[in-house]
Enzyme design. Structure first.
Site, mmCIF file in Angstrom:
data_model
loop_
_atom_site.group_PDB
_atom_site.id
_atom_site.type_symbol
_atom_site.label_atom_id
_atom_site.label_comp_id
_atom_site.label_asym_id
_atom_site.label_seq_id
_atom_site.Cartn_x
_atom_site.Cartn_y
_atom_site.Cartn_z
ATOM 1 N N SER A 1 31.076 21.432 6.115
ATOM 2 C CA SER A 1 32.099 22.270 6.720
ATOM 3 C C SER A 1 31.522 23.629 7.090
ATOM 4 O O SER A 1 30.604 24.125 6.427
ATOM 5 C CB SER A 1 33.218 22.451 5.686
ATOM 6 O OG SER A 1 34.036 23.529 6.045
ATOM 7 N N TYR B 1 36.178 25.127 -3.181
ATOM 8 C CA TYR B 1 35.969 24.052 -2.192
ATOM 9 C C TYR B 1 34.662 24.279 -1.441
ATOM 10 O O TYR B 1 33.818 23.381 -1.318
ATOM 11 C CB TYR B 1 37.150 24.008 -1.207
ATOM 12 C CG TYR B 1 36.852 23.198 0.034
ATOM 13 C CD1 TYR B 1 36.783 21.812 -0.031
ATOM 14 C CD2 TYR B 1 36.611 23.827 1.263
ATOM 15 C CE1 TYR B 1 36.476 21.068 1.103
ATOM 16 C CE2 TYR B 1 36.308 23.088 2.388
ATOM 17 C CZ TYR B 1 36.244 21.715 2.308
ATOM 18 O OH TYR B 1 35.932 20.987 3.428
ATOM 19 N N LYS C 1 30.893 22.111 -1.139
ATOM 20 C CA LYS C 1 30.222 21.681 0.101
ATOM 21 C C LYS C 1 28.802 22.255 0.146
ATOM 22 O O LYS C 1 27.854 21.563 0.526
ATOM 23 C CB LYS C 1 31.028 22.106 1.327
ATOM 24 C CG LYS C 1 32.320 21.338 1.491
ATOM 25 C CD LYS C 1 32.070 19.845 1.747
ATOM 26 C CE LYS C 1 33.339 19.030 1.736
ATOM 27 N NZ LYS C 1 33.121 17.580 1.806
ATOM 28 N N ASP D 1 40.733 34.694 4.217
ATOM 29 C CA ASP D 1 40.513 34.363 5.639
ATOM 30 C C ASP D 1 39.474 35.289 6.267
ATOM 31 O O ASP D 1 39.441 36.477 5.967
ATOM 32 C CB ASP D 1 41.826 34.503 6.432
ATOM 33 C CG ASP D 1 42.592 33.205 6.492
ATOM 34 O OD1 ASP D 1 42.062 32.178 6.042
ATOM 35 O OD2 ASP D 1 43.730 33.227 6.987
HETATM 36 N N1 UDP Z 1 46.972 30.470 10.139
HETATM 37 C C1 UDP Z 1 48.197 31.115 10.359
HETATM 38 N N2 UDP Z 1 49.310 30.521 9.831
HETATM 39 C C2 UDP Z 1 49.292 29.349 9.138
HETATM 40 C C3 UDP Z 1 48.041 28.718 8.931
HETATM 41 C C4 UDP Z 1 46.902 29.300 9.445
HETATM 42 O O1 UDP Z 1 48.260 32.175 10.990
HETATM 43 O O2 UDP Z 1 50.357 28.882 8.680
HETATM 44 C C5 UDP Z 1 45.751 31.059 10.718
HETATM 45 C C6 UDP Z 1 44.670 31.403 9.702
HETATM 46 O O3 UDP Z 1 44.850 32.709 9.206
HETATM 47 C C7 UDP Z 1 43.394 31.247 10.529
HETATM 48 C C8 UDP Z 1 43.743 30.140 11.517
HETATM 49 O O4 UDP Z 1 45.165 30.080 11.564
HETATM 50 O O5 UDP Z 1 43.124 32.417 11.276
HETATM 51 C C9 UDP Z 1 43.213 28.763 11.108
HETATM 52 O O6 UDP Z 1 43.624 28.484 9.787
HETATM 53 P P1 UDP Z 1 43.403 27.050 9.125
HETATM 54 O O7 UDP Z 1 43.947 27.107 7.730
HETATM 55 O O8 UDP Z 1 43.953 25.982 10.020
HETATM 56 O O9 UDP Z 1 41.822 26.871 9.132
HETATM 57 P P2 UDP Z 1 40.677 27.710 8.377
HETATM 58 O O10 UDP Z 1 41.214 29.025 7.967
HETATM 59 O O11 UDP Z 1 40.269 26.858 7.246
HETATM 60 O O12 UDP Z 1 39.587 27.866 9.391
#
Ligand code: UDP
Length: 337
Positions: free
Chosen positions: A127, A151, A155, A297
């Site tokens: 990932s 997590y 990985k 994030d």
């Molecule tokens: N995100 C959001 N609302 C949600 C879920 C995700 O604004 O309910 C945003 C999150 O902060 C990030 C993007 O969408 O910027 C992708 O998030 P996701 O959890 O899908 O993937 P990851 O953070 O693992 O890359």
């Protein structure tokens, strides 16, 4: 000659799409899945999609040595594609030991069995999370690795185990695939992502808002240093991602040389881009509320895609609109069955 592949986690979201792509590419595929995060009915759907009379599948855990030994004894595998693992970042913070046990323990159990049965090729689900909060965008595979969750730690540790095993014994050939953000569904609407709880990830959450099951999207922060202030990710259609596994396996079969590659599009899309694309797909404006940033994030994750193209001939072609349209089609059809 038909090659036989063991596909662990083959009933899951990415695993099921990869099953279809492998069968279409001429591989004979045997699934192992414990259905801890998928449904056995996926197997029937896979039969329907591929036209196979019988989808060869075993119910059990990759952690169960005796069970896995029986599976290895029953087939002459040429390679393994290993998906079976836990993948919820938030859950991993609460249950870090479970994550190590399943994700790292599952991998080492598999490697021991592969070694004993002289199966030397493995495609591994890694990932983009192994890049932590990267300094360089788009992210090259050579970027430093770190982790921000248990997590991600599993990985990263798995990648390092594979690297050390390959260094100790050059007979191993590993394809380490670093996924960016897989979304969308098979265009037939037969298989897709099917979270039973409230989703953590953006696309399945938006899908539930579109379906009327959730009232609105919470946008986690609009004050990032990005063009519209929301988080930017590299969303990749799950069918493109599935094809990346076929290409990885083909390369391992052809050369027996390992590789570590990013699987993404190289294109960054914001939360608002995604919301608008999904609104176009479902034909209604989807409501949202901007909330605080989510812990852990990072502002931007986007893949450098040159290595995947050069080494594997892989290119993710499907657009954001195709990702959203296929998701919406799945939500309206297959997911309801
Ligand atoms: N995100 C959001 N609302 C949600 C879920 C995700 O604004 O309910 C945003 C999150 O902060 C990030 C993007 O969408 O910027 C992708 O998030 P996701 O959890 O899908 O993937 P990851 O953070 O693992 O890359």
């Amino acid at each position: 000659m038909t090659r036989t592949v063991l596909l662990t986690g083959g009933a899951g979201y990415i695993g099921s799409h990869t099953f279809v792509a492998l069968v279409e590419a001429g591989y004979s595929v045997v699934i192992v899945d414990d259905f801890s995060n998928s449904k056995p009915s996926v197997l029937t759907r896979l039969g329907r999609l591929t036209g196979l009379n019988k989808v060869e599948a075993y119910e059990g855990s990759v952690l169960d040595d005796a069970f896995m030994e029986r599976v290895f004894n029953a087939h002459e595998f040429d390679a393994v594609v290993h998906f079976a693992a836990k993948k919820a970042v938030g859950e991993s913070v609460s249950y870090p030991v479970d994550y190590v046990e399943t994700n790292v323990g599952g991998l080492t159990t598999l490697l021991r069995l592969m070694d004993a049965h002289d199966v030397r090729r493995l495609v591994f689900s890694s990932s983009a999370t192994v890049y932590g909060d990267p300094d360089i965008i788009p992210i090259p595979e050579s970027a430093p690795r770190s982790y921000t969750s248990p997590y991600a730690f599993t990985k990263l540790m798995s990648e390092q185990i594979l690297e050390q095993a390959a260094a100790a014994d050059p007979a191993w050939a590993f394809g380490i695939l670093r996924y960016f953000n897989p979304v969308g569904a098979h265009p037939s609407g037969t298989i897709g992502e099917d979270p039973s709880d409230i989703p953590n990830n953006l696309m399945p959450y938006i899908a539930k808002v579109a379906a009327g099951e959730l009232s609105h999207l919470n946008v986690f922060g609009d004050d990032y240093d990005t063009p519209d202030g929301t988080g930017v990710r590299d969303y990749v259609h799950v069918c493109d991602l599935a094809m990346g596994h076929v290409k990885s396996l083909d390369a391992l079969m052809a050369s027996n040389l390992g590789h570590t590659v990013n699987l993404g599009t190289g294109i960054g899309s914001s939360v608002f881009d995604m919301l608008q694309a999904y609104s176009r797909a479902c034909g209604k404006t989807l409501p949202h509320v901007v909330t605080d940033r989510r812990d852990g994030d990072v502002p931007v994750l986007c893949a450098e895609v040159d290595r995947a193209r050069e080494l594997l001939g892989f290119e993710a072609k499907r657009t954001l609109d195709e990702m959203c349209a296929s998701s919406w089609h799945w939500i309206q059809t297959g997911a309801k069955e």
